[in-house]
Design an enzyme around this catalytic site. Sequence first.
Site, PDB file in Angstrom:
ATOM      1  N   LYS A 291     -10.127   2.450  -2.308  1.00  0.00           N
ATOM      2  CA  LYS A 291     -10.343   2.008  -0.904  1.00  0.00           C
ATOM      3  C   LYS A 291     -11.777   2.383  -0.555  1.00  0.00           C
ATOM      4  O   LYS A 291     -12.063   3.481  -0.267  1.00  0.00           O
ATOM      5  CB  LYS A 291      -9.039   2.194  -0.042  1.00  0.00           C
TER       6      LYS A 291
ATOM      7  N   CYS B 251      -5.786  -3.028   2.439  1.00  0.00           N
ATOM      8  CA  CYS B 251      -5.620  -2.910   3.891  1.00  0.00           C
ATOM      9  C   CYS B 251      -6.879  -2.953   4.504  1.00  0.00           C
ATOM     10  O   CYS B 251      -7.227  -3.984   4.795  1.00  0.00           O
ATOM     11  CB  CYS B 251      -4.953  -1.568   3.997  1.00  0.00           C
TER      12      CYS B 251
ATOM     13  N   GLU C 164       0.831  -1.060   0.020  1.00  0.00           N
ATOM     14  CA  GLU C 164      -0.125  -0.052  -0.017  1.00  0.00           C
ATOM     15  C   GLU C 164       0.629   1.132   0.095  1.00  0.00           C
ATOM     16  O   GLU C 164       1.865   1.342   0.830  1.00  0.00           O
ATOM     17  CB  GLU C 164      -0.856  -0.100   1.122  1.00  0.00           C
TER      18      GLU C 164
END
Lengths: 288, 288
Positions: B111, B148, B40
């Site tokens: 995300k 994540c 990331e």
Amino acid sequence: MKIALIQQSYKGTKEAMVADSVAKIKEAAKAGSKLIVLQELHQSEYFCQSEDTKFFDYAKSFNKDVEFWAALSKELDIVLVTSLFEYRAAGLYHNTAVVFDSGKVAGKYRKMHIPDDPGFYEKFYFTPGDLGFKPIDTSVGRLGVLICWDQWFPEAARVMALKGAEVLIYPTAIGWFDQDSKEEKQRQLDAWITIQRSHAIANGVPLISCNRCGFESDNSGVIDGIRFWGNSFVVGAQGEFLAKAGEDEEIITLELDLNRTKEVRDIWPFFRDRRVEYYKDLEHIYCD
Amino acid sequence: MKIALIQQSYKGTKEAMVADSVAKIKEAAKAGSKLIVLQELHQSEYFCQSEDTKFFDYAKSFNKDVEFWAALSKELDIVLVTSLFEYRAAGLYHNTAVVFDSGKVAGKYRKMHIPDDPGFYEKFYFTPGDLGFKPIDTSVGRLGVLICWDQWFPEAARVMALKGAEVLIYPTAIGWFDQDSKEEKQRQLDAWITIQRSHAIANGVPLISCNRCGFESDNSGVIDGIRFWGNSFVVGAQGEFLAKAGEDEEIITLELDLNRTKEVRDIWPFFRDRRVEYYKDLEHIYCD
């Protein structure tokens, strides 16, 4: 809160099974356990290894079974999670967890996800539950009771947690086929433990899984039988092991702290950040 | 299919980070990797340790970054999963994984679940994604790319799988605070691995998780810094480990078989048995 899980092998008859459970429940209650969890279909052998209408007779006694376990929970002043074969109407049966609280039926959960595989012909016996995923309120807390195959479905655990379940509880009956390789057996056991731990982690709640143990042969001859792998366990709200059984008969007892959930969710605030407006696709069988 | 994951520590500047990534990507491609996954925000330090508007400057180069990684993927004829800081409009930024396929942008994922905790002030920098959970089609397969914090949400993995993702891929940046106890650190690492393995298990797909490593100090002084724990890993469709890195820099390479999914799902037919008519409550933040 002191809790107990009773991991048993089949004793040859319903009478012997029930007597064994009662003795062990009394022992656990005497030692101070307020919540006692039994394995899936603990009154009998795991009869779903073959499809045979004779086994529907086991469900005939459902109402009497309920009275029996209610009386025991009253005598011992405990919360008791049982797993019974429910007769609902002619030709309509459920795999049902009944939760007793000092003599009262606190609630019941009808198994929602029903497996059907060689050795596990549950779709023959059990109509999928129609009560949804509703936690059961008891004097020891709000219990998210699910059953066996449900454990592979994150949706079930999540809905229970969204409805305030303080602990997830899985009576279960899962095992190995002897002919599988050592590696395949390890993968299966490991996957079974891992996915249940993940429900504790995703939802910040402790989780109790009570499995059957011992070998039960398949008299229909389709397979040799199932070697139920035991390994009942309890994990905390971060998925950490608090207790774990081996492959043989065992009573797990431990202190379980339901208050850790707030602490864990405050540092791991997954509930804060869910993107519910993008979860509609979960209501589809597949998105094609 | 040969794949590679590149686990890196921060090198002090964007130029040094990119140069290090390029060298390692070339090495992996030379060794035959067709799918290469980066961690990331691999172009820079994990700047979300503090809230500082100066870091928005990193996003200015988003279009140039896209051109740069596209060109590299073309040169090496690979599928490359990057994690970039996307400038969308003034005051509107995303944490975006851009997937390149031999020079083309195969797709991007913004995300969806954004954390915000001491040391991880992502809600300051990133608007939650508005593209939903859509797998990205590439020449090596349909990739379910998530990022994540998404890894803690079973819903995200499930929707990707329902839309046909053949593998789940998580670029990530997670680590320990030095002041936490050894036990707490172990619980956190274990939970992070466990929940991701569970997505592979629940959905019968392999999973790739590529994490950052090394210590990065917090110059704002709120915390000491984050010790990114590495431990990038790849699991198969039963959640079994195929490869796992340690806590230091490492390139993982391995052969990944996307065809095992059918085999695993045929013996573990979770997709057959979902009770979608009872999953509506998943669309609520909480059911109270």
